[in-house]
Design a protein around this motif. Structure first.
Motif, short mmCIF file in Angstrom:
data_model
loop_
_atom_site.label_atom_id
_atom_site.label_comp_id
_atom_site.label_asym_id
_atom_site.label_seq_id
_atom_site.Cartn_x
_atom_site.Cartn_y
_atom_site.Cartn_z
N GLU A 139 0.82 -1.21 0.00
CA GLU A 139 0.00 0.00 0.00
C GLU A 139 0.86 1.27 0.00
N SER B 290 1.96 1.64 -3.62
CA SER B 290 0.89 1.88 -4.60
C SER B 290 0.22 3.24 -4.37
N LYS B 291 0.08 3.65 -3.11
CA LYS B 291 -0.51 4.96 -2.81
C LYS B 291 0.37 6.09 -3.35
N GLU C 38 2.46 5.90 -5.89
CA GLU C 38 2.36 5.90 -7.36
C GLU C 38 1.09 6.60 -7.81
N LYS C 39 0.00 6.32 -7.10
CA LYS C 39 -1.27 6.96 -7.44
C LYS C 39 -1.17 8.47 -7.21
N TYR C 40 -0.57 8.88 -6.10
CA TYR C 40 -0.41 10.31 -5.79
C TYR C 40 0.31 11.02 -6.94
N TRP C 41 1.43 10.47 -7.38
CA TRP C 41 2.23 11.14 -8.41
C TRP C 41 1.57 11.12 -9.78
N ARG C 42 0.72 10.11 -10.02
CA ARG C 42 -0.01 10.08 -11.30
C ARG C 42 -0.94 11.28 -11.44
N ASP C 43 -1.40 11.82 -10.30
CA ASP C 43 -2.34 12.94 -10.32
C ASP C 43 -1.65 14.31 -10.21
N THR D 270 6.86 7.41 -12.67
CA THR D 270 5.67 7.95 -13.35
C THR D 270 5.94 8.17 -14.84
N ASP E 203 1.23 11.94 0.39
CA ASP E 203 1.95 11.38 -0.77
C ASP E 203 2.56 10.01 -0.46
N SER E 204 2.21 9.45 0.70
CA SER E 204 2.71 8.14 1.12
C SER E 204 4.23 8.08 1.09
#
Length: 223
Positions: free
Chosen positions: A11, A14-15, A17-22, A93, A180-181
């Motif tokens: 987690e 993955s969190k 990675e999701k943060y930086w995608r946005d 990313t 941003d984890s």
């Protein structure tokens, strides 16, 4: 220790990675809304780095550098390409690396590789780099992954090469950022991880002239 604050490793990654995608693929995005500090940051980094590139028997070469957690290439463009013949970039990313190809402009032709990979899974090519630059990204690795990554970086250095970490330092202990984890470690913890990786500290410097409200930022050179 990150083991005390990171409950679920999968987690944690993955969190992030999701943060930086946005995050927007801009300098301001890379710096979390602090785009205005970019020049102060780059100028200090250049000064820090140049002491190792000056003439002398143990001078660090200028053939090839690696930019870790490179984003759109802010550091590659303004610090590394002006000093090194070629640069490789690694970032988790994909959109940032795509943007880098236009952001870097003409000089971007000297970027040989764009590696899309998390640093926990990345191995620098052995005996290949004069400088491995790791800025504002170690907080996205657990202690074990950071130590292992630094060991691989050590193997990636050419003779007289250096690994440089530039990052936020906590006042005490390890602080988790759920947004941003990532984690922020204190100096003691970072020193221990560097030693565990078998690296020797050559220089350490606190960044000056940054806004008061952000963490203290330190730069370390090691080999």
């Amino acid at each position: 220790m990150t083991s005390e604050v990171v409950e679920n490793e999968f987690e944690f990654y993955s969190k992030a990675e999701k943060y930086w995608r946005d995050v927007p693929a801009t300098v301001d995005g890379m710096l979390g809304g602090y785009g205005h500090i970019s020049s102060i940051d780059i100028n200090s980094s250049r000064k820090f780095l140049q002491r190792f590139l000056r003439d002398g028997p143990n001078r660090t070469g200028t053939t090839r550098a690696l930019d870790c957690g490179a984003g759109i290439g802010r550091i590659t463009k303004r610090l590394l390409l002006p000093l090194f013949k070629t640069v490789d970039m690694v970032d988790v990313t994909e959109d940032f690396l795509t943007k880098a190809k236009s952001y870097l402009g003409e000089e971007g032709r000297r970027v040989r590789n764009y590696f899309c990979c998390g640093l926990q899974d990345f191995s620098p090519e052995p005996n290949s780099y004069d400088v491995i630059w790791i800025q504002w990204v170690i907080g996205h690795l657990t202690d074990n992954h950071l130590s292992d990554f630094l060991k691989r970086c050590r193997a990636g250095l050419r003779p007289n090469g250096i690994v440089v970490i530039k990052d936020n330092m906590a006042q005490e202990g390890v602080i988790m950022d759920d947004v941003d984890s990532s984690v922020c470690r204190d100096l003691d913890v970072v020193h221990k991880i560097i030693r565990r990786a078998g690296l020797h500290l050559l220089a350490e410097e606190r960044q000056e002239n940054f806004p008061d409200e952000i963490y203290h930022v330190y730069t370390f050179a090691m080999r």
